[in-house]
Each structure stands twice: as C-alpha cells, then as structure tokens.
Design a protein around this motif. Structure first.
Motif, PDB file in Angstrom:
ATOM      1  N   PHE A 478       0.935  -1.282  -0.058  1.00 32.60           N
ATOM      2  CA  PHE A 478      -0.152   0.075   0.153  1.00 32.60           C
ATOM      3  C   PHE A 478       0.962   1.322  -0.009  1.00 32.60           C
ATOM      4  CE2 PHE A 478      -2.493  -3.318   1.637  1.00 32.60           C
ATOM      5  CZ  PHE A 478      -3.735  -3.176   1.018  1.00 32.60           C
ATOM      6  N   ASP A 481      -1.303   6.825   0.362  1.00 32.64           N
ATOM      7  CA  ASP A 481      -2.881   7.246   0.244  1.00 32.64           C
ATOM      8  C   ASP A 481      -3.798   6.219   0.901  1.00 32.64           C
ATOM      9  OD1 ASP A 481      -2.593   5.481  -1.839  1.00 32.64           O
ATOM     10  OD2 ASP A 481      -3.254   6.715  -3.409  1.00 32.64           O
ATOM     11  N   GLY A 482      -3.077   5.144   1.130  1.00 27.48           N
ATOM     12  CA  GLY A 482      -3.956   3.922   1.663  1.00 27.48           C
ATOM     13  C   GLY A 482      -4.456   3.047   0.228  1.00 27.48           C
ATOM     14  N   LYS A 483      -4.067   3.548  -0.712  1.00 30.15           N
ATOM     15  CA  LYS A 483      -4.557   2.695  -1.960  1.00 30.15           C
ATOM     16  C   LYS A 483      -3.404   1.527  -2.227  1.00 30.15           C
ATOM     17  CE  LYS A 483      -8.209   4.943  -2.648  1.00 30.15           C
ATOM     18  NZ  LYS A 483      -9.606   4.535  -2.308  1.00 30.15           N
ATOM     19  N   SER A 521       2.684   0.224   3.755  1.00 29.33           N
ATOM     20  CA  SER A 521       2.401  -0.756   4.863  1.00 29.33           C
ATOM     21  C   SER A 521       2.241  -1.795   3.832  1.00 29.33           C
ATOM     22  CB  SER A 521       1.268  -0.459   5.443  1.00 29.33           C
ATOM     23  OG  SER A 521       0.067  -0.342   4.393  1.00 29.33           O
ATOM     24  N   GLN A 555     -10.196  -0.085  -1.642  1.00 26.48           N
ATOM     25  CA  GLN A 555      -8.716  -0.095  -1.636  1.00 26.48           C
ATOM     26  C   GLN A 555      -7.896   0.343  -2.948  1.00 26.48           C
ATOM     27  OE1 GLN A 555      -7.546  -3.295   0.681  1.00 26.48           O
ATOM     28  NE2 GLN A 555      -8.204  -2.686   2.446  1.00 26.48           N
TER      29      GLN A 555
END
Length: 595
Positions: A478, A481-483, A521, A555
């Motif tokens: 990831f 931006d969390g995507k 992450s 996601q």
C-alpha cells in the motif's frame, strides 16, 4: 433425519420432506461436523433388476459436491501414482487464473467456504467404489479400491486468500500441499467451486460499480440460471458481489439474503374488469373499520385522470382490478407492475389511484415496476407525474415512490441509463448477471509448482501460460494514500516486505519491466485454512464477506475499476523469485541446433 448438501450448503431434513423441520430455524448456514451425507439407501438397493436404470434419490441428487464430482483423468492419474508407489510424494499445487474477466482489471475471489467443506467431508462411499469398479479396467487391484475407501484429506494443507478478496491474474488464490495423489484428486472440484463463484461475484461487483451510489440491485436470475445449483450459487455470490437481495426464496432461507418480489403480468391479465373482484373492502390500518376500497380506487382514478390529462375510461379496468386486489392482499407492500398494457396511459394512473386509496386507509404504497420500453424516458416521465400528483394531493411521499426497472438489463444498459439521468431507484437483473453472458468462464487452472521440495515449472510458447514455480508468499503493498500499489509474490523463505524499505520488483515475464516500490504498509494475504483434518480459521458469515469485498474494492484506485480502459494492476515478483523462476525456465528449455 439425514444431512443433505446442495452447493455445499447443509441442512438437516426429514427423509420424507423437502423442508426443514428443525427447531433451530435460523436462515444462516454454518459449518457442522459429522459424516459426509449418507448414501446407505443407494448402497442397499438391489442390483437384481436387470438393466433397468435406477433413479437417484433426492438426497443423492442434492449431494453433488463429492469426490466423484471430478474428471476421469484425475482418477486415472491417482491409480497411476498409487501403482508406481509415488502417491505419497509431497506436492504443492497453485490454483489461479490468467486473465481478469469482462475486459476489466480485477476479480473477486469466491467459493472458498465450499472448497473447505468439500475437503472436510471428503470420502468415497461404497456406492462410489462400486461405480468406479464398473467403469475401470478389471485388472486394477482390490487393494487400490480399499485404499480409496479409507482416503481422507487430513494430511493435506490448504492456504488461501480470504474469500471476498480482490485478486488478480497469476496470484495463487489457493495453495494445496500434501500427498500428490490426494492433492491431484482435488483439482477439478476445487476449480468448479471457485470458477463460477468468482466469475459471478465479479460480474455483480461490476454491475454495482455501473450504478450510482444508493441504487438498489436485486438478483432475479433463478429462472434463467444454468440449473437449480447454478441459480442458488448465483444468488449467493451476487449478494457477495454487492447486490442487495434476490427473488430466490431458497437462497434467502439458506444464505440469509433479503428476498424481494411483487407480481407478474399474468396476475394483471387474469382480471378483465372490476366485476372480477370478490373482495372489495379493506380494513383501515388505524380505525380498523371496513372501507369500500374498490369504489375508492375508481373514484380516485377519475380525479387522477384530470390531473394527468388522460381519459380514465381508456385505462384498462382489468389492470385496475388486479392492482386493487393486490393492494387488498398486500396493503403494506404494494408495488405494481405497470407495463402490461400502457405505462403512462393506463398502468401509472391505475397505480396512482390505488395508492391514493391506500393512503386514505392509512397505508403507504411502495412503488411500481417497469419491465419494458425506454426505461430512462419512462422513469423520468413517471417521476414527473409522481411529483405533480404529490403536490396536487399534498402527499409528499408520492414524490419518492420507488421506481423498479427490469427488462434484460446488462452492464452497458446501466452505464447508458446513468448518462441519460434516469430516475430509477431499484434494478431487477437476471439473465446477463447470472449467466455471465459477457464472458462464460473465468478460466482458473490448477498447476503443480513443487514436488518433494523441488520446484516444478510448466513451459509454453504462450508466455502467459508459463507457471511461477515453488511455494510462494503473497503480500499487498500500500502507498501513502492507503490505496493498493501492487501485489508482490516472494519465495516462501524470503522475509516479508518492511515499511519504508525500498524493494526492486519485476514483471513475471519481462526482464525490462521492473520498478522500485517503497511500502507505506503491507499485508500478508495467505492464511492457513485447512490442516490436521480441520478448518483452522473462523469462517465469516456471507454478510461479513460482502462487506469485506466492498472494502477491498475501495482499496483500489478508481482507474483500476473504471469501465473504460482500466489501468492494469501490477502483480510483481521479488528479484530473488524472478531469478529463481527464469533460471529454472532456461534450464528446462531444450537447446536447438541450426543446420
């Protein structure tokens, strides 16, 4: 009582009844322990009937998910493994697909629960062994059939990504480890349980993404599905993929899916006039007095005619009678099919007249359904007339009546309707959804990637068919931006990616396509679901899987899931796995000679 299994779903039923008589009437279906569905009745049947065919019993026909639901060549290989004393070699198989369906760039993984139940209950019964003897060469040893009769999957291990995960080509969805004879026998059944489930769940997710937020999607496909098992599977996995309900009552019972439905054209055309009504009164919801409901409907039709500038005498009175009788039967759930004769000149005025009468009896109608014609135009015209009548009668909720649309809707229809600013609230979708007319199969494969600790590779002139060898781990990387940035396959013994540590990643087949990625992450996607003869993870309910699938899609970047020219999502290998694969590739390619 005996347990029957339909599409992997078990219910305890009385042997002489088709419906459950259990005191626990919960519609959800959970895993249970115990034996595979009994075939004692088949085994005990006399074979002294000459050549007369024997029909399956209902319990046998329902219990189709069993070891002999397989291709013959799996059983042929199993005997050959056993004959050559190779059957206990430790094998690793990967189950994956090579291309996303429907021209898109993502897939929803579904069917895992069914796979685990199949493995848990794996057992050849006496009738299976008898049948295999009848179709196999007579020189096959009795000891082999004795071996099959004792076979279970307790020493097999199954790793998989969680059901509902968004997945991509070349990612092993399921990794099966164990004796090669056993793991080979699982191939066809695992494929049939995953292929359609994942395909139709993905189709449902695409239909969902083609509509505006807040629209309701209902699966109406049972009558068009490929048989009853296909219909049940479609209802289950369309719900997983984002649909809100189904018309399939059995699916509602088995899987706790909301069931929805109204009436068909036959109900409307079964009435010719208001004289056909045998019930003409309705009990007021509040006062409980009997109201002359049919007379009220006729009265309000005359009033609505002047408001909508139509001639009340020209509306179909059989249709008005049908709507009146249906409202008397279902005063709290009145939703009418209005296109039997003419939507704007008959169906809509008749619906509004009955809805006005319901209002006077302190009930609220729900809405209407359009099943033919120009859906965008009709929905806009219907909504406009709802607003006019709502204001004229000072009944605000009339403006918000639910407009339901059906009529052979596909993904392209939904996208087109969005561009036309339709006013439809709910879609009932059947044929194109459950039959996946846009693409009939996902194309999952099951390939040997390791044997006794030694990697195996399958080569092909079609590069996309070259397998990625060995046991592997899978991580989703990831960005800030969390995507999701990419999925990363590693050798089994490699360390997991570390946050903030740059990694060189490779395209599986192209040397020049490589990049650095620094994970903000990462998550490991594999879980051990089956080992030591039992399921190792608590399996979520269908509603939980549905919510998980929704989160998974969120996601992804929007460009990965758009309908036109979506951006391919990257599935990459670490440098170590890439080198390992390509060294093995080169080692297994025969060297030619030019003359």
């Amino acid at each position: 009582m005996s347990r029957i299994q339909f599409s992997g779903q078990e219910k305890l039923v009385d042997n002489h009844l088709s419906s459950s008589t259990d005191s626990d009437s919960s519609p959800s279906v959970s895993f249970t322990t115990g034996d595979h569905p009994s075939f004692a009745s088949l085994d005990s049947r006399s074979s002294n009937n000459g050549d007369k065919p024997q029909l399956m019993l209902a319990t046998e026909q329902s219990s189709v998910i069993q070891p002999i639901l397989t291709d013959l060549y799996q059983l042929s290989m199993a005997y050959a493994y056993w004959k050559s004393k190779k059957h206990n070699d430790n094998a690793v198989f990967d189950l994956y697909f090579r291309k996303n369906p429907f021209g898109g760039e993502y897939t929803l993984f579904a069917g895992l629960e069914e796979c685990l139940k199949f493995v848990r209950d794996y057992k050849f019964h006496e009738s299976d062994i008898t049948y295999l003897r009848s179709v196999s060469p007579n020189y096959i040893e009795d000891e082999y059939y004795d071996y099959l009769a004792q076979l279970d999957m307790n020493d097999v291990r199954i790793y998989a990504v969680p059901e509902g995960t968004v997945v991509f080509p070349r990612i092993p969805l399921i990794r099966v480890e164990g004796p090669i004879l056993k793991t080979q026998l699982l191939e066809t059944t695992l494929l049939t349980l995953v292929n359609y489930a994942s395909l139709v769940a993905t189709n449902a997710a695409r239909f969902r993404s083609a509509t505006s937020p807040g629209k309701v999607l209902l699966e109406f496909g049972l009558r068009r599905a490929q048989g009853p098992d296909g219909g049940l599977s479609a209802s289950k996995y369309c719900y997983l993929g984002g649909f809100d309900g189904t018309s399939n009552v059995l699916a509602g019972k088995l899987f706790d899916i909301p069931v929805k439905g109204t009436h068909a054209h036959a109900y409307v055309s079964s009435y010719e006039s208001m004289n056909d009504l045998t019930e003409r009164c309705l009990c007021d919801r509040i006062s409980k007095e009997q109201r002359p409901f049919a007379d009220m409907c006729e009265q309000y039709l005359n009033e609505i005619g002047s408001i909508l500038k139509i001639i009340p005498e020209q509306t179909n009175k059989g249709e008005l009678a049908a709507f009146t009788s249906f409202a008397i039967a279902y005063p709290t759930n009145f939703l009418a099919l209005v296109d039997t004769y003419d939507v704007l000149k008959s169906g809509l005025p008749n619906f509004l007249a009955v809805s006005r009468a319901l209002h006077e009896c302190n009930y609220q109608a729900i809405g209407l359904r359009l099943d033919s014609g120009d859906l965008a135009y009709l929905s806009i015209e219907v909504r406009t007339r709802f607003v006019i009548v709502a204001k004229k009668f000072d009944i605000p909720y009339f403006e918000k009546f639910n407009i339901v649309a059906s009529n052979d809707i596909n993904e392209e229809t939904l996208l087109s309707l969005e561009k036309q600013n339709h006013k439809i609230d709910t879609f009932g979708i059947g044929t194109h959804l459950v039959t996946c007319q846009k693409q009939p199969a996902l194309g999952c494969v099951y390939k040997l990637v390791e044997l006794n600790g030694s990697a195996r590779i399958k080569l092909s002139q079609d590069v996309e068919k070259v397998t990625i060898p060995g046991r592997k781990n899978l991580y989703r990387i990831f960005g800030s931006d969390g995507k999701a940035l990419c999925d990363l396959l590693t050798k089994f013994e490699e360390l997991s990616p570390k946050e903030g540590e740059r990694i060189l990643v490779h395209h599986p087949y192209a040397d020049q396509r490589r990049a650095y990625v620094t994970p903000n992450s990462s998550v490991s996607l594999y879980k051990l679901y089956w080992s030591d003869g039992k399921i190792q993870e608590t399996l979520p309910r269908l509603k939980e899987i549905r919510e998980y699938a929704k989160d998974q899609l969120e996601q992804l970047r929007k460009d990965h899931i758009r309908d036109l020219n979506p951006t391919p999502y990257k599935v990459s290998l670490t440098a170590e796995l890439f080198k390992y694969m390509h060294d093995l590739w080169i080692a297994n390619v025969p060297i030619g000679e030019l003359k």
